[in-house]
Scaffold this motif. Structure first.
Motif, PDB file in Angstrom:
ATOM      1  N   LEU A 142       5.196 -26.236  39.020  1.00  0.00           N
ATOM      2  CA  LEU A 142       4.833 -27.565  39.511  1.00  0.00           C
ATOM      3  C   LEU A 142       4.810 -27.588  41.029  1.00  0.00           C
ATOM      4  O   LEU A 142       5.815 -27.351  41.690  1.00  0.00           O
ATOM      5  N   ALA A 143       3.638 -27.881  41.570  1.00  0.00           N
ATOM      6  CA  ALA A 143       3.475 -27.991  43.018  1.00  0.00           C
ATOM      7  C   ALA A 143       4.209 -29.236  43.504  1.00  0.00           C
ATOM      8  O   ALA A 143       4.541 -30.137  42.723  1.00  0.00           O
ATOM      9  N   SER A 144       4.438 -29.315  44.790  1.00  0.00           N
ATOM     10  CA  SER A 144       5.054 -30.502  45.379  1.00  0.00           C
ATOM     11  C   SER A 144       4.188 -31.719  45.047  1.00  0.00           C
ATOM     12  O   SER A 144       2.971 -31.688  45.213  1.00  0.00           O
ATOM     13  N   GLY A 145       4.808 -32.772  44.553  1.00  0.00           N
ATOM     14  CA  GLY A 145       4.063 -33.985  44.206  1.00  0.00           C
ATOM     15  C   GLY A 145       3.332 -33.914  42.879  1.00  0.00           C
ATOM     16  O   GLY A 145       2.539 -34.807  42.568  1.00  0.00           O
ATOM     17  N   ALA A 146       3.579 -32.886  42.079  1.00  0.00           N
ATOM     18  CA  ALA A 146       2.874 -32.716  40.803  1.00  0.00           C
ATOM     19  C   ALA A 146       3.130 -33.892  39.868  1.00  0.00           C
ATOM     20  O   ALA A 146       4.190 -34.517  39.894  1.00  0.00           O
ATOM     21  N   ARG A 147       2.139 -34.159  39.041  1.00  0.00           N
ATOM     22  CA  ARG A 147       2.240 -35.163  37.981  1.00  0.00           C
ATOM     23  C   ARG A 147       2.141 -34.431  36.646  1.00  0.00           C
ATOM     24  O   ARG A 147       1.334 -33.511  36.495  1.00  0.00           O
ATOM     25  N   VAL A 148       2.952 -34.879  35.682  1.00  0.00           N
ATOM     26  CA  VAL A 148       2.965 -34.275  34.353  1.00  0.00           C
ATOM     27  C   VAL A 148       2.768 -35.379  33.325  1.00  0.00           C
ATOM     28  O   VAL A 148       3.548 -36.346  33.278  1.00  0.00           O
ATOM     29  N   TYR A 149       1.731 -35.224  32.524  1.00  0.00           N
ATOM     30  CA  TYR A 149       1.427 -36.175  31.459  1.00  0.00           C
ATOM     31  C   TYR A 149       1.915 -35.599  30.140  1.00  0.00           C
ATOM     32  O   TYR A 149       1.640 -34.445  29.824  1.00  0.00           O
ATOM     33  N   VAL A 150       2.623 -36.425  29.375  1.00  0.00           N
ATOM     34  CA  VAL A 150       3.132 -36.003  28.077  1.00  0.00           C
ATOM     35  C   VAL A 150       2.676 -37.001  27.024  1.00  0.00           C
ATOM     36  O   VAL A 150       2.822 -38.216  27.201  1.00  0.00           O
ATOM     37  N   GLU A 151       2.140 -36.464  25.923  1.00  0.00           N
ATOM     38  CA  GLU A 151       1.740 -37.309  24.812  1.00  0.00           C
ATOM     39  C   GLU A 151       2.656 -36.994  23.642  1.00  0.00           C
ATOM     40  O   GLU A 151       2.963 -35.829  23.391  1.00  0.00           O
ATOM     41  N   GLN A 152       3.112 -38.041  22.951  1.00  0.00           N
ATOM     42  CA  GLN A 152       4.012 -37.835  21.826  1.00  0.00           C
ATOM     43  C   GLN A 152       3.827 -38.940  20.789  1.00  0.00           C
ATOM     44  O   GLN A 152       3.210 -39.975  21.068  1.00  0.00           O
ATOM     45  N   ASP A 153       4.389 -38.720  19.622  1.00  0.00           N
ATOM     46  CA  ASP A 153       4.382 -39.711  18.560  1.00  0.00           C
ATOM     47  C   ASP A 153       5.207 -40.908  19.035  1.00  0.00           C
ATOM     48  O   ASP A 153       6.320 -40.737  19.540  1.00  0.00           O
TER      49      ASP A 153
END
Length: 184
Positions: A142-153
């Protein structure tokens, strides 16, 4: 499930993706993608993206269509990875795509690159979201300022950002929970 989904914004807007039948394949729908990319509109241009459990590639392709610099698609299913390679060869700008056919956790343990945007959308029955979030931080992906999207039930417990992530947004659409995290 089989059918088609479409890219909803950017240079490939309106292009359709075939959705073949594959166990656990559940492409992110138009409404969820629209919500996600509204959240991410300032981060997408020029971003290095990672689409984990890529399936049809809808998330990474949507990001590329909206100006991301590149996207790596990691997909275990050989047939789905092959279809993504065909798209890379056929669509203008497909040279910004890299397709990896393999296991996500194993790949994260060997690759050393970092990314600005990461999409995590595994088959819900596998419950891999937490392990993948840990592997991203542990592997320096993860780069500085990274965004992570997670999809779940939507019925599963909400993602706990812990000390490594900050919860930016969360929304439930029908049976799916969308969560957007930033690196702490």
């Amino acid at each position: 499930m089989s059918g088609r989904i479409r890219i909803i914004g950017g240079q490939w807007r309106g292009r359709k993706l075939a959705v073949p039948y594959a166990p656990g394949l559940r492409p992110t729908g138009d409404r969820a993608r629209e919500t996600l990319f509204n959240w991410l509109q300032a981060q997408v241009p020029g971003a290095r993206c990672l689409d984990l459990f890529a399936g049809t590639g809808a998330l990474g392709l949507e990001a590329l269509s909206r100006g991301a610099a590149s996207s790596v698609f990691v997909e275990r299913d050989r047939r789905l990875a092959g279809r993504l390679r065909e798209i890379a060869g056929d669509w203008p700008g497909g040279d910004r795509m890299e397709v990896v056919q393999g296991d996500v956790l194993r790949w994260l343990g060997t690759d050393e690159r970092s990314f600005d945007l990461v999409f995590i959308d595994p088959p819900f029955s596998d419950s891999l979201q937490g392990r993948v979030l840990e592997a991203l931080v542990d592997g320096g992906h993860l780069a500085s300022g990274a965004r992570v999207y997670v999809e779940q039930d939507a019925r599963d417990p909400e993602i706990d950002p812990g000390e490594r992530y900050e919860l930016l947004r969360s929304k439930t659409l029908g049976e799916v929970r969308l969560t957007l995290l930033a690196v702490s």
